[in-house]
Design a protein around this motif. Structure first.
Motif, PDB file in Angstrom:
ATOM      1  N   GLY A 136       0.570  -1.375  -0.035  1.00  0.00           N
ATOM      2  CA  GLY A 136      -0.361  -0.285  -0.155  1.00  0.00           C
ATOM      3  C   GLY A 136       0.836   1.171  -0.077  1.00  0.00           C
ATOM      4  N   LEU A 137       0.663   2.360   0.153  1.00  0.00           N
ATOM      5  CA  LEU A 137       0.788   4.104   0.216  1.00  0.00           C
ATOM      6  C   LEU A 137       2.021   3.817   1.150  1.00  0.00           C
ATOM      7  CD1 LEU A 137      -1.332   4.660  -2.123  1.00  0.00           C
ATOM      8  CD2 LEU A 137      -1.686   6.533  -0.759  1.00  0.00           C
ATOM      9  N   SER A 138       2.900   4.443   1.269  1.00  0.00           N
ATOM     10  CA  SER A 138       3.925   4.790   2.205  1.00  0.00           C
ATOM     11  C   SER A 138       3.003   6.303   2.632  1.00  0.00           C
ATOM     12  CB  SER A 138       4.876   5.471   1.612  1.00  0.00           C
ATOM     13  OG  SER A 138       4.567   6.446   0.497  1.00  0.00           O
ATOM     14  N   LYS A 139       4.151   6.706   3.846  1.00  0.00           N
ATOM     15  CA  LYS A 139       3.112   8.259   4.612  1.00  0.00           C
ATOM     16  C   LYS A 139       2.936   9.198   3.849  1.00  0.00           C
ATOM     17  CE  LYS A 139       4.170   9.840   9.537  1.00  0.00           C
ATOM     18  NZ  LYS A 139       4.156  11.338   9.129  1.00  0.00           N
ATOM     19  N   PRO A 140       1.888  10.093   3.431  1.00  0.00           N
ATOM     20  CA  PRO A 140       1.713  10.771   2.754  1.00  0.00           C
ATOM     21  C   PRO A 140       2.281  12.098   3.663  1.00  0.00           C
ATOM     22  CG  PRO A 140      -0.070   9.878   3.378  1.00  0.00           C
ATOM     23  CD  PRO A 140       0.890   9.142   4.510  1.00  0.00           C
ATOM     24  N   SER A 141       2.550  13.205   3.167  1.00  0.00           N
ATOM     25  CA  SER A 141       3.440  13.861   3.454  1.00  0.00           C
ATOM     26  C   SER A 141       2.901  15.038   3.873  1.00  0.00           C
ATOM     27  CB  SER A 141       4.682  14.356   2.543  1.00  0.00           C
ATOM     28  OG  SER A 141       4.262  14.942   1.307  1.00  0.00           O
ATOM     29  N   THR A 142       2.709  16.742   4.066  1.00  0.00           N
ATOM     30  CA  THR A 142       1.914  17.599   3.884  1.00  0.00           C
ATOM     31  C   THR A 142       1.386  18.089   3.259  1.00  0.00           C
ATOM     32  OG1 THR A 142       3.512  18.405   5.937  1.00  0.00           O
ATOM     33  CG2 THR A 142       1.298  20.016   6.142  1.00  0.00           C
ATOM     34  N   VAL A 143       1.888  18.110   2.216  1.00  0.00           N
ATOM     35  CA  VAL A 143       1.314  18.842   0.842  1.00  0.00           C
ATOM     36  C   VAL A 143       0.269  17.275   0.510  1.00  0.00           C
ATOM     37  CG1 VAL A 143       3.403  17.706  -0.651  1.00  0.00           C
ATOM     38  CG2 VAL A 143       1.994  20.067  -1.085  1.00  0.00           C
ATOM     39  N   ASP A 144       0.633  16.344   0.970  1.00  0.00           N
ATOM     40  CA  ASP A 144      -0.543  15.178  -0.062  1.00  0.00           C
ATOM     41  C   ASP A 144      -2.402  15.423   0.503  1.00  0.00           C
ATOM     42  OD1 ASP A 144       1.286  13.642  -1.427  1.00  0.00           O
ATOM     43  OD2 ASP A 144       2.053  13.260   0.401  1.00  0.00           O
ATOM     44  N   GLY A 145      -2.260  16.563   1.481  1.00  0.00           N
ATOM     45  CA  GLY A 145      -3.692  16.508   2.221  1.00  0.00           C
ATOM     46  C   GLY A 145      -4.057  15.256   3.144  1.00  0.00           C
ATOM     47  N   SER A 146      -5.260  15.501   3.435  1.00  0.00           N
ATOM     48  CA  SER A 146      -5.300  14.085   4.492  1.00  0.00           C
ATOM     49  C   SER A 146      -6.522  12.846   3.371  1.00  0.00           C
ATOM     50  CB  SER A 146      -6.694  14.820   5.516  1.00  0.00           C
ATOM     51  OG  SER A 146      -8.008  15.664   4.051  1.00  0.00           O
ATOM     52  N   PHE A 147      -6.407  13.037   2.324  1.00  0.00           N
ATOM     53  CA  PHE A 147      -7.639  11.692   1.040  1.00  0.00           C
ATOM     54  C   PHE A 147      -6.685  11.058   2.095  1.00  0.00           C
ATOM     55  CE2 PHE A 147      -9.329   9.420  -1.705  1.00  0.00           C
ATOM     56  CZ  PHE A 147     -10.030  10.186  -1.855  1.00  0.00           C
ATOM     57  N   TRP A 148      -5.684  10.613   2.128  1.00  0.00           N
ATOM     58  CA  TRP A 148      -4.690   8.853   1.664  1.00  0.00           C
ATOM     59  C   TRP A 148      -4.164   8.998   3.216  1.00  0.00           C
ATOM     60  CZ3 TRP A 148      -6.475   6.377  -2.174  1.00  0.00           C
ATOM     61  CH2 TRP A 148      -6.401   6.672  -3.337  1.00  0.00           C
ATOM     62  N   SER A 149      -4.146   7.449   3.906  1.00  0.00           N
ATOM     63  CA  SER A 149      -3.724   7.318   4.757  1.00  0.00           C
ATOM     64  C   SER A 149      -1.863   6.299   4.278  1.00  0.00           C
ATOM     65  CB  SER A 149      -4.433   6.627   5.332  1.00  0.00           C
ATOM     66  OG  SER A 149      -5.543   7.994   6.139  1.00  0.00           O
ATOM     67  N   ALA A 150      -1.575   5.956   5.061  1.00  0.00           N
ATOM     68  CA  ALA A 150       0.199   4.857   4.697  1.00  0.00           C
ATOM     69  C   ALA A 150      -0.771   3.291   5.111  1.00  0.00           C
ATOM     70  CB  ALA A 150       0.631   5.032   5.860  1.00  0.00           C
ATOM     71  N   GLY A 151      -0.684   2.463   3.897  1.00  0.00           N
ATOM     72  CA  GLY A 151      -1.246   1.035   4.002  1.00  0.00           C
ATOM     73  C   GLY A 151      -2.341   1.160   3.113  1.00  0.00           C
ATOM     74  N   ASP A 152      -2.845   1.891   2.396  1.00  0.00           N
ATOM     75  CA  ASP A 152      -4.039   2.563   1.438  1.00  0.00           C
ATOM     76  C   ASP A 152      -4.025   1.819  -0.053  1.00  0.00           C
ATOM     77  OD1 ASP A 152      -6.117   3.328   3.294  1.00  0.00           O
ATOM     78  OD2 ASP A 152      -5.439   5.774   2.124  1.00  0.00           O
ATOM     79  N   THR A 182      -8.013  16.878  -6.990  1.00  0.00           N
ATOM     80  CA  THR A 182      -7.644  17.305  -6.231  1.00  0.00           C
ATOM     81  C   THR A 182      -7.879  16.574  -4.710  1.00  0.00           C
ATOM     82  OG1 THR A 182     -10.147  17.580  -5.785  1.00  0.00           O
ATOM     83  CG2 THR A 182      -9.198  19.860  -6.931  1.00  0.00           C
ATOM     84  N   SER A 183      -8.147  15.102  -5.260  1.00  0.00           N
ATOM     85  CA  SER A 183      -7.652  13.988  -3.879  1.00  0.00           C
ATOM     86  C   SER A 183      -6.191  13.790  -3.547  1.00  0.00           C
ATOM     87  CB  SER A 183      -8.182  12.898  -3.956  1.00  0.00           C
ATOM     88  OG  SER A 183      -8.485  11.829  -5.392  1.00  0.00           O
ATOM     89  N   CYS A 184      -5.850  14.234  -5.091  1.00  0.00           N
ATOM     90  CA  CYS A 184      -4.284  13.828  -4.953  1.00  0.00           C
ATOM     91  C   CYS A 184      -3.601  14.756  -4.902  1.00  0.00           C
ATOM     92  CB  CYS A 184      -3.273  12.997  -5.782  1.00  0.00           C
ATOM     93  SG  CYS A 184      -4.429  11.407  -5.556  1.00  0.00           S
ATOM     94  N   PRO A 185      -3.050  16.472  -4.289  1.00  0.00           N
ATOM     95  CA  PRO A 185      -2.474  17.208  -4.754  1.00  0.00           C
ATOM     96  C   PRO A 185      -0.497  17.163  -3.925  1.00  0.00           C
ATOM     97  CG  PRO A 185      -2.949  17.394  -2.638  1.00  0.00           C
ATOM     98  CD  PRO A 185      -4.166  16.519  -2.842  1.00  0.00           C
ATOM     99  N   GLY A 186      -0.204  16.427  -3.889  1.00  0.00           N
ATOM    100  CA  GLY A 186       0.864  16.266  -3.455  1.00  0.00           C
ATOM    101  C   GLY A 186       1.393  15.634  -4.899  1.00  0.00           C
ATOM    102  N   ALA A 187       0.980  14.699  -5.743  1.00  0.00           N
ATOM    103  CA  ALA A 187       1.394  14.018  -7.041  1.00  0.00           C
ATOM    104  C   ALA A 187       1.460  15.170  -7.646  1.00  0.00           C
ATOM    105  CB  ALA A 187       0.736  12.927  -7.673  1.00  0.00           C
ATOM    106  N   THR A 188       0.494  16.022  -8.160  1.00  0.00           N
ATOM    107  CA  THR A 188       0.393  17.676  -9.491  1.00  0.00           C
ATOM    108  C   THR A 188       1.025  17.776  -9.018  1.00  0.00           C
ATOM    109  OG1 THR A 188      -1.729  17.198  -9.033  1.00  0.00           O
ATOM    110  CG2 THR A 188      -1.332  18.848 -10.422  1.00  0.00           C
ATOM    111  N   ALA A 189       1.592  18.206  -8.023  1.00  0.00           N
ATOM    112  CA  ALA A 189       2.786  18.966  -7.567  1.00  0.00           C
ATOM    113  C   ALA A 189       4.270  19.413  -7.426  1.00  0.00           C
ATOM    114  CB  ALA A 189       2.776  19.762  -5.788  1.00  0.00           C
ATOM    115  N   ALA A 190       4.435  17.827  -7.158  1.00  0.00           N
ATOM    116  CA  ALA A 190       5.363  16.748  -8.136  1.00  0.00           C
ATOM    117  C   ALA A 190       5.804  17.453  -9.508  1.00  0.00           C
ATOM    118  CB  ALA A 190       5.544  15.423  -8.180  1.00  0.00           C
ATOM    119  N   PHE A 191       4.399  17.147  -9.990  1.00  0.00           N
ATOM    120  CA  PHE A 191       4.575  16.974 -12.123  1.00  0.00           C
ATOM    121  C   PHE A 191       5.032  18.861 -11.840  1.00  0.00           C
ATOM    122  CE2 PHE A 191       3.960  12.569 -12.990  1.00  0.00           C
ATOM    123  CZ  PHE A 191       4.047  12.782 -14.003  1.00  0.00           C
ATOM    124  N   ASP A 192       4.393  19.813 -11.577  1.00  0.00           N
ATOM    125  CA  ASP A 192       4.527  21.272 -11.465  1.00  0.00           C
ATOM    126  C   ASP A 192       5.934  21.411 -11.456  1.00  0.00           C
ATOM    127  OD1 ASP A 192       2.135  20.822 -12.915  1.00  0.00           O
ATOM    128  OD2 ASP A 192       1.115  21.514 -11.273  1.00  0.00           O
TER     129      ASP A 192
END
Ligand code: SAM
Length: 247
Positions: A119-135, A212-222
């Protein structure tokens, strides 16, 4: 013509779009910002694709248009040299489409899969609150079974936390890379590794771009693309892609 008159006309004519009209009215009341698609899309009737969706339990989910877009984009790289890769595999549904696309390529290519399978690693602050580690955890065995038909020669599994195992492929170049890890850090690490290894005309697609549920992924690309020549093309179904230009 007023909306009521339209409704009467549709009822009188037994218009096949009547139920759709009513669905849109109900939708506008329940979820006002939601936008429907016309139901006459020819690809909705594609039997092979629909069988694929049923197989991965995606037929009545919300990802079928992005899977369709991915399948179409793999057709663009049939003649581009290089292997393919996916960062973020889950049950292997999108990797399945990439492996199918690879069967169209004139030269043999290998598809590389990168995932923790925990599953997912630990989200960072920029990822918001939609996802949790292990999802979105799915065991490697299940993925292997789902991709069994492509044979051991066509698929390589690289289990681990991104970017731990990337260095094993430092010598390769790629025609198509799908990044779908939902979070900032693994998206950034994946893009950093693969961007310079893409062949000219190769495609990097990000399933999470623009959600909008993945703001971190969008920011990483931008952030990464700020000083690069390739524009990110935003898909109407969500996600985006770039086509690598000559160095
Ligand atoms: C949205 S799912 C992938 C869905 C898949 N591409 C599809 O469309 O069928 C996200 C995947 O990313 C993986 N993942 C997330 N963060 C990761 C990390 N830091 N390292 C390795 N895998 C990670 C999760 O285990 C999960 O399988």
């Amino acid at each position: 013509m007023s909306k009521l008159a339209t409704l009467f006309r549709m009822v009188r004519n037994r218009d096949p779009l009547l139920k759709f009209f009513l669905l849109r009215k109900l939708g506008a009341w329940l979820v006002p910002k939601y936008r429907f698609n016309w139901p006459q899309l020819a690809w909705w009737n594609d039997e092979v694709f629909n069988a694929y969706l049923w197989r991965f339990d995606e037929f009545d989910g919300c990802n079928s248009d992005r899977h369709w877009a991915l399948g179409q984009l793999t057709r663009l790289v049939a003649d581009v040299p290089g292997d393919t890769a996916e960062c973020g595999v889950f049950r292997g549904a999108s990797s399945y489409l990439i492996c199918r696309g690879n069967q169209l390529a004139p030269n043999r290519r290998i598809h590389h899969l990168f995932d923790s399978f925990e599953g997912l690693s630990k989200p960072s602050t920029v990822d918001g609150s939609f996802w949790s580690a292990g999802d979105l955890a799915c065991p490697l065995d299940v993925v292997k079974e789902n991709l069994q038909e492509f044979g051991e020669e066509a698929v390589r599994y690289h289990q681990g936390w991104i970017p731990e195992r990337f260095h094993e492929l430092s010598h390769l170049h790629f025609s198509f890379v799908h990044i779908d890890v939902d979070l900032y850090e693994p998206t950034r690490d994946s893009l950093e590794f693969f961007y310079s290894r893409m062949s000219e005309g190769g495609i990097i697609m990000c399933d999470d771009y623009g959600f909008t549920s993945c703001p971190g992924a969008t920011a990483a690309f931008d952030e990464y693309l700020t000083d690069k020549p390739e524009p990110m093309v935003v898909l109407p179904c969500g996600g985006g892609f770039l086509i690598k230009r000559a160095p």
